[in-house]
Write a protein that holds these residues in place. Structure first.
Motif, short mmCIF file in Angstrom:
data_model
loop_
_atom_site.label_atom_id
_atom_site.label_comp_id
_atom_site.label_asym_id
_atom_site.label_seq_id
_atom_site.Cartn_x
_atom_site.Cartn_y
_atom_site.Cartn_z
N MET A 159 96.65 -60.54 13.53
CA MET A 159 95.74 -59.60 14.21
C MET A 159 94.33 -59.84 13.68
O MET A 159 94.11 -59.84 12.47
CB MET A 159 96.16 -58.16 13.91
CG MET A 159 97.58 -57.85 14.36
SD MET A 159 98.09 -56.15 13.96
CE MET A 159 97.56 -55.30 15.44
N ALA B 133 102.16 -53.53 13.07
CA ALA B 133 101.14 -53.87 14.06
C ALA B 133 100.70 -52.63 14.83
O ALA B 133 99.50 -52.41 15.07
CB ALA B 133 101.66 -54.94 15.01
N SER B 134 101.67 -51.77 15.19
CA SER B 134 101.31 -50.60 16.00
C SER B 134 100.50 -49.60 15.17
O SER B 134 99.63 -48.90 15.70
CB SER B 134 102.56 -49.95 16.59
OG SER B 134 103.17 -49.11 15.66
N TYR C 279 91.77 -59.09 18.75
CA TYR C 279 92.89 -59.61 19.54
C TYR C 279 94.08 -59.94 18.64
O TYR C 279 93.96 -59.90 17.41
CB TYR C 279 92.49 -60.81 20.39
CG TYR C 279 92.20 -62.08 19.64
CD1 TYR C 279 93.20 -63.03 19.43
CD2 TYR C 279 90.94 -62.33 19.12
CE1 TYR C 279 92.94 -64.19 18.73
CE2 TYR C 279 90.66 -63.48 18.43
CZ TYR C 279 91.67 -64.42 18.23
OH TYR C 279 91.40 -65.55 17.53
N GLU C 280 95.22 -60.25 19.24
CA GLU C 280 96.45 -60.51 18.50
C GLU C 280 97.01 -61.88 18.90
O GLU C 280 96.84 -62.32 20.03
CB GLU C 280 97.50 -59.43 18.81
CG GLU C 280 96.93 -58.02 18.82
CD GLU C 280 98.00 -56.93 18.96
OE1 GLU C 280 99.19 -57.22 18.78
OE2 GLU C 280 97.62 -55.78 19.24
N ARG D 1 96.95 -50.96 15.20
CA ARG D 1 96.28 -50.74 16.49
C ARG D 1 95.66 -49.35 16.60
O ARG D 1 94.68 -49.16 17.29
CB ARG D 1 97.31 -50.93 17.62
CG ARG D 1 97.53 -52.37 18.03
CD ARG D 1 98.55 -52.48 19.15
NE ARG D 1 99.34 -53.70 18.98
CZ ARG D 1 100.64 -53.76 18.78
NH1 ARG D 1 101.36 -52.66 18.74
NH2 ARG D 1 101.25 -54.92 18.61
N GLU D 2 96.27 -48.37 15.92
CA GLU D 2 95.81 -46.99 16.07
C GLU D 2 94.81 -46.55 15.01
O GLU D 2 94.30 -45.43 15.08
CB GLU D 2 97.02 -46.05 16.04
CG GLU D 2 97.63 -45.91 17.43
CD GLU D 2 99.03 -45.33 17.35
OE1 GLU D 2 99.25 -44.43 16.53
OE2 GLU D 2 99.90 -45.82 18.10
N LEU E 96 90.57 -53.47 16.58
CA LEU E 96 91.36 -54.66 16.90
C LEU E 96 90.59 -55.53 17.88
O LEU E 96 90.15 -55.05 18.93
CB LEU E 96 92.70 -54.23 17.50
CG LEU E 96 93.62 -55.38 17.93
CD1 LEU E 96 94.05 -56.20 16.72
CD2 LEU E 96 94.82 -54.84 18.66
N VAL F 39 90.72 -58.31 13.31
CA VAL F 39 90.07 -56.99 13.39
C VAL F 39 88.60 -57.11 12.98
O VAL F 39 88.21 -58.04 12.29
CB VAL F 39 90.76 -55.94 12.48
CG1 VAL F 39 92.21 -55.73 12.89
CG2 VAL F 39 90.66 -56.33 11.01
#
Lengths: 208, 208, 208, 208
Positions: free
Chosen positions: B122, B91-92, B104-105, B95-96, B102, B124
């Motif tokens: 997630m 997930a991280s 929302y989660e 996000r990057e 992104l 996107v």
């Protein structure tokens, strides 16, 4: 490694793996079309790495000129099932095929290994057409549920990492995970029975 | 179905699924090469079937001219992990990334669904180059362990079969299977910690 | 269409195409490893579409219950070669295989069709293991150079578009293109001979 | 080879090739659906071998720390077309894409190489998301007809075999084959025009 040309030695095994993968994948498609359910969830295959062949030959005292008969899993096929009950169905289909000959079977589900390993193994002889004529090679077919496979994948990579000396704590943890995987398979089986019961109830009502 | 040309409507979604599958598969390869371990075990993807899109639109009261923003999972990617801890790592990384945004989660692992469903979602926005110019489409990325996926597959096919009216007995069984899957994930996590501890012990000794 | 379940009727043909594709692709790999040159450039396969089966049955007066023996190309494999000389090599390998039986051959290279079509056809009988036991199906193997294939692809799509009534101008153009493809194959053959001559010259010198 | 970790150096190029292959393959599908004809016949891709990178760097005097900008075809994509006229169509689509930036073009069709080589080259800059952030890499896209590709494949393997010293006889033969390939492309173009003319004639009649 000995002086042999390993690339050529492995050719018929690579071909066997490719052919068997296609055969079990199309079997899956066929069963879905004929019976609206396939006991096969997915199929993978691999040729054993040279280093693993040599290691196993050493461990089992197989002479280098007897690798073809002494190591039975140079060609390996793995068939994953959703339910434990599907495994016997797949095994019985394999027993009746005319394009391969069953050599013997090993039932590590009824006889779980000390480590927690569960899986159904079938050794078959498969005739493969090579550029030098027809050749009969041995192949190992492993049949297991997704939970068995999941656990076995972890165990394999740990054994690969630690060789013989798996720390005791890890061995205990691994066994607990095997029990959790077994429990998951049991729960899935009870769902399967429930599904069959629900269907029969439904059909009985329809017949009134 | 409404009068639209569904083949053309789905084109950018099919393309998004193909591109995202390749991107996460090469990410897996890259992480294995850079860090000798990948939190990604395997990746699948699918475009939602037209009948499922229509059903969901009806259930969520999404007007037919708002499908592109109202239905977030027309393009769907699923990333399977070996350990629960790997999910946050994946997930991280997402996000990057600069090639998708992104939106929302949804954390159904901390907040397990009533049914027993666990997974990390997630949503996107992905820019996809079409023959008619650049288009931004929504895609849902589901991240889960093999055990979570295993359970969810069964639940999905049961829900598909029984629609709303899943028999009570089956619902109870399904929940027990979810608990068994959860237990398996916990055992795997404890193995993971044990492995890390064993490695540190080994390194400490090497430094003496 | 008649009332039969075409999905099930086509199953053994789909399986045959998948198995034969794998067999000829691994043959290519094997020959490259054994002889450092493969007469096979690439392999494709397809199952005939239902509409085309029905059309051909009508044209050849094949009764609907004789499709399996009357239509020989329901399962079709195409093998592409770099040089015209490679075609005979591939044909002779197929003649000697024990996993399929040659029924007959049609040489449209020595006997170019009026339209300009060139290709080597082999009809084989292939034993395929189905869920209902072993079944023998017919398959057509077409062997051709890349230039022959290139031309045939165009001709096929034109015939598909215009049916019987291909405009005369197009038919003449198509024939000129067939001659250009033939010329290209001839030039390639002369290069092949030149390569062999250059190698012999080189070896002769090495032996001095 | 220098001391660098080539596996890691090549990672973004491998990823670029995978992503671009998917993008041009889905473009092909999209154009077939939108316009019932695709100027793209098929797409291949490859990452240049390390030995070829080093050889080219030496030949072009590119310093080892400037490989990323000095060698433009480490990532290579090849797009095959049926007709010469399709090449410009594909090139114009690439010029307008927003997911890659055109650096420059080389037209070896208008300016056939001395050897007989014909092909259209586009150098693009492609942003690829890696585990270490976004990276811009160069890629070469070659666009050619099947006949051009056919000839180029032979020439490439001969050059690879004979290096600089291709025997004169072979060079002459190769040039004659290039002329035959050119002739084939011309005949195909005239068929293409004839098809368009036939269609217009047909439409004009329909409008009477």
């Amino acid at each position: 490694m000995d002086g042999r040309d390993w690339g050529k030695f492995l050719l018929p095994y690579e071909q066997t793996v490719e052919e068997l993968k296609v055969k079990f994948k199309t079997l899956r498609t066929e069963l879905k079309k004929r019976e609206e359910f396939s006991p096969i969830e997915f199929v993978t295959g691999r040729v054993k790495r040279i280093s693993s062949i040599l290691e196993k030959a050493k461990r089992l005292h197989v002479p280098m000129d007897k690798l073809e008969t002494g190591i039975e899993d140079i060609a390996g096929i793995r068939i994953m099932c959703q339910f434990v009950e599907d495994i016997e169905r797949v095994a019985s289909i394999i027993r009746e095929r005319e394009d391969m000959i069953l050599v013997y079977e090993k039932d590590y589900i009824a006889n779980t290994k000390e480590s927690g390993y569960r899986s159904y193994h079938m050794i078959v002889e498969y005739p493969v057409q090579t550029g030098l004529g027809m050749k009969r090679v041995l192949a190992e077919i492993q049949i297991r549920t997704l939970a068995m496979n999941f656990w076995a994948t972890i165990e394999h990579s740990l054994n690969y990492k630690y060789r013989e000396s798996l720390p005791k704590e890890l061995r205990i943890r691994l066994k607990k995970a095997a029990e959790a995987a077994f429990k998951l398979d049991e729960e899935m089986s009870s769902i399967r029975e429930e599904i069959i019961r629900a269907q029969q109830l439904f059909e009985d009502r329809s017949n009134l």
